[in-house]
Scaffold this motif. Structure first.
Motif, PDB file in Angstrom:
ATOM      1  N   LYS A 213       0.847  -1.193   0.000  1.00 38.42           N
ATOM      2  CA  LYS A 213       0.000   0.000   0.000  1.00 38.42           C
ATOM      3  C   LYS A 213       0.886   1.248   0.000  1.00 38.42           C
ATOM      4  N   VAL A 214       0.634   2.139  -0.921  1.00 42.75           N
ATOM      5  CA  VAL A 214       1.381   3.398  -0.925  1.00 42.75           C
ATOM      6  C   VAL A 214       0.402   4.562  -0.936  1.00 42.75           C
ATOM      7  N   THR A 215       0.677   5.523  -0.064  1.00 44.75           N
ATOM      8  CA  THR A 215      -0.111   6.753  -0.038  1.00 44.75           C
ATOM      9  C   THR A 215       0.840   7.916  -0.262  1.00 44.75           C
ATOM     10  N   ILE A 216       0.582   8.688  -1.295  1.00 47.62           N
ATOM     11  CA  ILE A 216       1.427   9.860  -1.591  1.00 47.62           C
ATOM     12  C   ILE A 216       0.585  11.113  -1.410  1.00 47.62           C
ATOM     13  N   ASN A 217       1.056  11.961  -0.542  1.00 41.39           N
ATOM     14  CA  ASN A 217       0.283  13.114  -0.102  1.00 41.39           C
ATOM     15  C   ASN A 217       1.116  14.377  -0.357  1.00 41.39           C
ATOM     16  N   ASN A 218       0.701  15.188  -1.308  1.00 41.90           N
ATOM     17  CA  ASN A 218       1.510  16.357  -1.680  1.00 41.90           C
ATOM     18  C   ASN A 218       0.800  17.664  -1.359  1.00 41.90           C
ATOM     19  N   ILE A 219       1.542  18.584  -0.764  1.00 41.47           N
ATOM     20  CA  ILE A 219       1.052  19.963  -0.606  1.00 41.47           C
ATOM     21  C   ILE A 219       2.026  20.865  -1.359  1.00 41.47           C
ATOM     22  N   ILE A 220       1.503  21.682  -2.233  1.00 38.11           N
ATOM     23  CA  ILE A 220       2.369  22.586  -2.995  1.00 38.11           C
ATOM     24  C   ILE A 220       1.829  24.004  -2.835  1.00 38.11           C
ATOM     25  N   ILE A 221       2.679  24.893  -2.370  1.00 39.57           N
ATOM     26  CA  ILE A 221       2.278  26.304  -2.279  1.00 39.57           C
ATOM     27  C   ILE A 221       3.294  27.124  -3.072  1.00 39.57           C
ATOM     28  N   GLY A 222       2.828  27.706  -4.142  1.00 41.87           N
ATOM     29  CA  GLY A 222       3.729  28.454  -5.005  1.00 41.87           C
ATOM     30  C   GLY A 222       3.585  29.953  -4.816  1.00 41.87           C
ATOM     31  N   LYS A 223       4.722  30.621  -4.650  1.00 42.90           N
ATOM     32  CA  LYS A 223       4.724  32.089  -4.612  1.00 42.90           C
ATOM     33  C   LYS A 223       5.848  32.526  -5.542  1.00 42.90           C
ATOM     34  N   ASN A 224       5.468  33.025  -6.685  1.00 43.20           N
ATOM     35  CA  ASN A 224       6.446  33.332  -7.727  1.00 43.20           C
ATOM     36  C   ASN A 224       7.344  32.122  -7.978  1.00 43.20           C
ATOM     37  N   SER A 225       6.719  30.960  -8.074  1.00 41.15           N
ATOM     38  CA  SER A 225       7.470  29.701  -8.108  1.00 41.15           C
ATOM     39  C   SER A 225       7.339  28.984  -9.441  1.00 41.15           C
ATOM     40  N   THR A 226       8.331  28.162  -9.690  1.00 42.31           N
ATOM     41  CA  THR A 226       8.222  27.199 -10.786  1.00 42.31           C
ATOM     42  C   THR A 226       8.420  25.829 -10.157  1.00 42.31           C
ATOM     43  N   ILE A 227       7.329  25.096 -10.063  1.00 45.91           N
ATOM     44  CA  ILE A 227       7.380  23.803  -9.365  1.00 45.91           C
ATOM     45  C   ILE A 227       6.865  22.719 -10.310  1.00 45.91           C
ATOM     46  N   ASP A 228       7.619  21.659 -10.348  1.00 45.81           N
ATOM     47  CA  ASP A 228       7.304  20.582 -11.281  1.00 45.81           C
ATOM     48  C   ASP A 228       7.413  19.267 -10.507  1.00 45.81           C
ATOM     49  N   ILE A 229       6.283  18.601 -10.323  1.00 45.58           N
ATOM     50  CA  ILE A 229       6.298  17.371  -9.528  1.00 45.58           C
ATOM     51  C   ILE A 229       5.658  16.241 -10.326  1.00 45.58           C
ATOM     52  N   ALA A 230       6.290  15.086 -10.296  1.00 49.42           N
ATOM     53  CA  ALA A 230       5.733  13.925 -11.010  1.00 49.42           C
ATOM     54  C   ALA A 230       5.882  12.689 -10.134  1.00 49.42           C
ATOM     55  N   ASP A 231       4.750  12.052  -9.830  1.00 49.91           N
ATOM     56  CA  ASP A 231       4.755  10.819  -9.041  1.00 49.91           C
ATOM     57  C   ASP A 231       4.262   9.683  -9.924  1.00 49.91           C
ATOM     58  N   SER A 232       4.898   8.554  -9.769  1.00 54.33           N
ATOM     59  CA  SER A 232       4.471   7.415 -10.567  1.00 54.33           C
ATOM     60  C   SER A 232       4.455   6.165  -9.698  1.00 54.33           C
ATOM     61  N   VAL A 233       3.333   5.458  -9.710  1.00 59.41           N
ATOM     62  CA  VAL A 233       3.227   4.211  -8.930  1.00 59.41           C
ATOM     63  C   VAL A 233       2.926   3.076  -9.889  1.00 59.41           C
ATOM     64  N   ASN A 234       3.665   2.008  -9.686  1.00 57.48           N
ATOM     65  CA  ASN A 234       3.536   0.850 -10.560  1.00 57.48           C
ATOM     66  C   ASN A 234       3.129  -0.352  -9.694  1.00 57.48           C
ATOM     67  N   SER A 235       1.868  -0.806  -9.847  1.00 57.38           N
ATOM     68  CA  SER A 235       1.403  -1.948  -9.048  1.00 57.38           C
ATOM     69  C   SER A 235       1.707  -3.232  -9.796  1.00 57.38           C
ATOM     70  N   LYS A 236       2.495  -4.066  -9.154  1.00 59.91           N
ATOM     71  CA  LYS A 236       2.966  -5.264  -9.848  1.00 59.91           C
ATOM     72  C   LYS A 236       2.391  -6.564  -9.298  1.00 59.91           C
ATOM     73  N   GLY A 237       1.697  -6.486  -8.171  1.00 65.74           N
ATOM     74  CA  GLY A 237       1.181  -7.720  -7.592  1.00 65.74           C
ATOM     75  C   GLY A 237      -0.276  -7.574  -7.222  1.00 65.74           C
ATOM     76  N   PRO A 238      -0.957  -8.697  -6.939  1.00 66.13           N
ATOM     77  CA  PRO A 238      -2.379  -8.645  -6.602  1.00 66.13           C
ATOM     78  C   PRO A 238      -2.642  -7.801  -5.358  1.00 66.13           C
ATOM     79  N   GLU A 239      -3.804  -7.164  -5.361  1.00 71.65           N
ATOM     80  CA  GLU A 239      -4.304  -6.402  -4.212  1.00 71.65           C
ATOM     81  C   GLU A 239      -3.345  -5.309  -3.732  1.00 71.65           C
ATOM     82  N   ALA A 240      -2.604  -4.753  -4.661  1.00 71.63           N
ATOM     83  CA  ALA A 240      -1.748  -3.608  -4.307  1.00 71.63           C
ATOM     84  C   ALA A 240      -2.627  -2.353  -4.304  1.00 71.63           C
ATOM     85  N   LYS A 241      -2.340  -1.461  -3.378  1.00 70.11           N
ATOM     86  CA  LYS A 241      -3.162  -0.246  -3.276  1.00 70.11           C
ATOM     87  C   LYS A 241      -2.288   0.991  -3.432  1.00 70.11           C
TER      88      LYS A 241
END
Lengths: 365, 244
Positions: A213-241
């Motif tokens: 089980k993976v939980t990814i929780n992102n908070i992004i607050i930009g102030k004159n910002s350049t923010i680039d975020i990329a998350d990738s989850v690859n489920s490879k087995g049964p009942e993966a969350k």
């Protein structure tokens, strides 16, 4: 470009099995021309923010009382002074520990059924953390990033183990943060990532095997910002969350890109994946939310949602009709969006206060 | 407190909606405004509260003799005005209790124990579920829960004059009775109240000692009277009152 070197390194395919040496062999970590704060400056910062850290040196020894008995922890430089090693002892049930101003490489190894808790304060430049949790071990890792920095976490969680990774930006300086994780059967990873830099890039990949089980929780607050975020989850087995949840606030002409990807492979039947991204622009800032999802199995639960909008005028007016000032109304709406994310961080009280101050500044409260 | 609307003209998106409304509401008075669809009832409520989209062309709105036209919506609320929305706004993430706490603080009350007690009393009075205060503001509420949540806010925030825009629409007969009773109690405690409604049934649940019924048509009050005026409309409709 060092940035590109790092990104290039991480775009390579992850090995099938956990390989703690993968990142170390692939990536050079360095940010040129970074303004590294002094230890005194960092200590003052930590003190002002009521964050407790110990400064470690080679051979440091700490005794930590876990309530029932003392646990001993030794810190040693290894690999020609390039790294520190943090290792729990077999008898240790819980170790609470903090480190400041480490650099280059930190190896964390949590032995079977041990529980470990670490808090790192990064003062700049680069750090590679390689963490491994043995079967049914627990690791809670908090990384506070102060100053220009780059940090890479390479995590391998053995069967039934549980890892919490909180990455908290303490300044609006430049940041690169990446994590790669491989979750063995029945293991769990909870990542909480707070970004508020003027320039930040985050590239993250998690591979989850059966019942993980993976939980990814992102908070992004930009102030004159350049923010680039990329998350990738690859489920490879049964009942993966996998649950990927991000909220972003754009202000002062920021550009924020949030890419959330989940793929469920063949034989990962009865897996579940939910992606949710929300964004509120306070001005002409641009938030782009790109969720993507793919599955090679039929028997799965998968959904994604993304919504980006200006702050609701109707909601502001409704709150104002109850006597709440416009700026306070906006803050209430924004905190309403962020609260469910903040509560997941280990240092949620600290983060709430910090975000509260940031919003006061953004909204002129 | 005295709310006075004097010769008010207002438009929405360039269309004249309010055409010379005059109305005075004192503490402890009940005023019921009825009128056909599109007669300007909701626009009048929004104009009093200073909501966006309504442009005042002429006339004035005064509280205790002072014009409030230059005041923001939150400043009008701080004077003691309250608007029950016909369609309450949903706000995700903000719990109802946190919202009430913020509103109460903004209006000058900061005692959390007092707030909790008044919320508890209000929930009981309105036969609501305790769960409602934990949920985000108006989100996932049924139509009836939304109406009751607006009245709950009125009970907790204790305005001096409340403008209730169709508090009874979409409610079952028991809920209308409960809401009518709560409004009457607030009025007898000294709150001035304007109730905008299409139906006579709420009137049978309101204490009508100091009550006046007004018929709004074509953006103007064309007739005022007692409860019998509402009964006449119930029988004959608005045809006899419609202003061309």
């Amino acid at each position: 470009m060092r940035y590109l070197d790092i990104v290039k390194g991480l775009e390579k395919e992850l090995p099938e099995e956990p390989d703690p040496l993968y990142v170390r062999n692939s990536v050079k970590i360095e940010i040129k021309n970074s303004a590294r704060p002094s230890i005194d400056e960092m200590q003052n910062f930590a003190k002002e923010n009521k964050l407790v850290f110990d400064i470690i040196t080679n051979g440091s020894e700490f005794i930590v009382n876990d309530g029932s008995k003392n646990a001993r922890i030794e810190i040693h430089r290894i690999e020609d002074d390039l790294a520190y090693e943090f290792k729990t002892r077999p008898e240790s049930r819980y170790i609470g520990f903090t480190m400041a101003n480490i650099e280059k490489l930190l190896l964390i190894s949590v032995e079977k059924k041990n529980k470990a808790s670490l808090r790192l304060l990064m003062g700049g430049e680069g750090l590679l953390v390689i963490a491994k949790t043995d079967k049914h071990a627990r690791l809670s890792l908090e990384e506070f990033l102060y100053g220009d920095n780059s940090i890479i976490n390479e995590i391998s969680a053995e069967k039934g183990s549980k890892v919490g990774l909180d990455i908290i930006q303490l300044s609006n300086k430049r940041s690169l943060n990446f994590y790669n994780a491989v979750l063995s059967e029945g293991s769990e990873l909870n990542v909480n990532n707070f970004l508020c830099n003027r320039e930040a890039k985050s590239r993250n990949r998690v591979i989850g095997y059966a019942n993980s089980k993976v939980t990814i929780n992102n908070i992004i607050i930009g102030k004159n910002s350049t923010i680039d975020i990329a998350d990738s989850v690859n489920s490879k087995g049964p009942e993966a969350k996998s649950f990927l949840d991000a909220s972003a606030i754009g202000s002062h002409h920021s550009t924020i890109l949030v890419k959330e990807n989940s793929s469920i492979e063949k034989d990962a039947y009865r897996s579940e994946s939910i992606i949710s991204t929300k964004g509120i622009n306070l001005d002409d800032s641009k938030i782009e939310a790109i969720p993507s999802m793919g599955t090679e199995e039929n028997d799965v639960k998968a959904s994604h949602a993304a919504a980006v909008s200006p702050i609701s005028k109707e909601a502001i007016e409704y709150l104002m009709s109850r006597g709440i000032r416009e700026s306070d109304s906006k803050k209430l709406i924004l905190m309403g969006m962020l609260d469910k994310h903040i509560i997941r961080f280990s240092s949620n009280e600290y983060l709430k206060n910090r975000i509260d101050s940031m919003l006061n500044e953004l909204l002129g409260v | 407190m005295l709310l006075e609307i004097k010769d008010l003209y207002a438009e929405v998106e360039g269309r004249e909606i309010i055409n010379g409304v005059n109305l005075s509401v004192k503490s402890g008075e009940l005023h019921v405004i009825m009128g056909p669809n599109g007669s300007g009832k909701t626009t009048l409520a929004k104009a009093i509260m200073g909501l966006s989209g309504v442009k005042i062309k002429k006339g004035d709105i005064l509280v205790d003799g002072k014009s409030i036209l230059g005041l923001r919506t939150d400043e009008r609320a701080k004077l003691g005005l309250f608007l029950q929305y016909q369609i309450p706004v949903e706000i995700d993430g903000v719990s109802f209790l946190s919202f009430l706490n913020n509103a109460k603080s903004a209006l000058g009350g900061s005692d959390i124990k007092e707030l909790m007690q008044s919320v508890k009393d209000g929930i009981k009075e309105l036969a609501m579920s305790d769960e409602v205060i934990k949920r985000p503001v108006n989100l996932g509420f049924s139509g009836g829960e939304k109406k009751k949540s607006e009245i709950l806010q009125m009970l907790v925030l204790k305005p001096k004059i409340a403008i209730l825009d169709e508090p009874d629409s979409g409610l079952d007969i028991d809920a209308v009775r409960i809401i009518g009773k709560a409004i009457s109690k607030s009025v007898s405690d000294g709150m001035g109240c304007i109730v905008i409604t299409h139906y006579i049934r709420i009137l049978s649940h309101l204490e009508f000692k100091n009550g006046t019924v007004h018929i709004l048509s074509g953006g103007k009050i064309v007739k005022s009277g007692g409860k019998e005026l509402a009964e006449k409309i119930e029988k004959e409709g608005y045809a006899g009152f419609i202003k061309e």
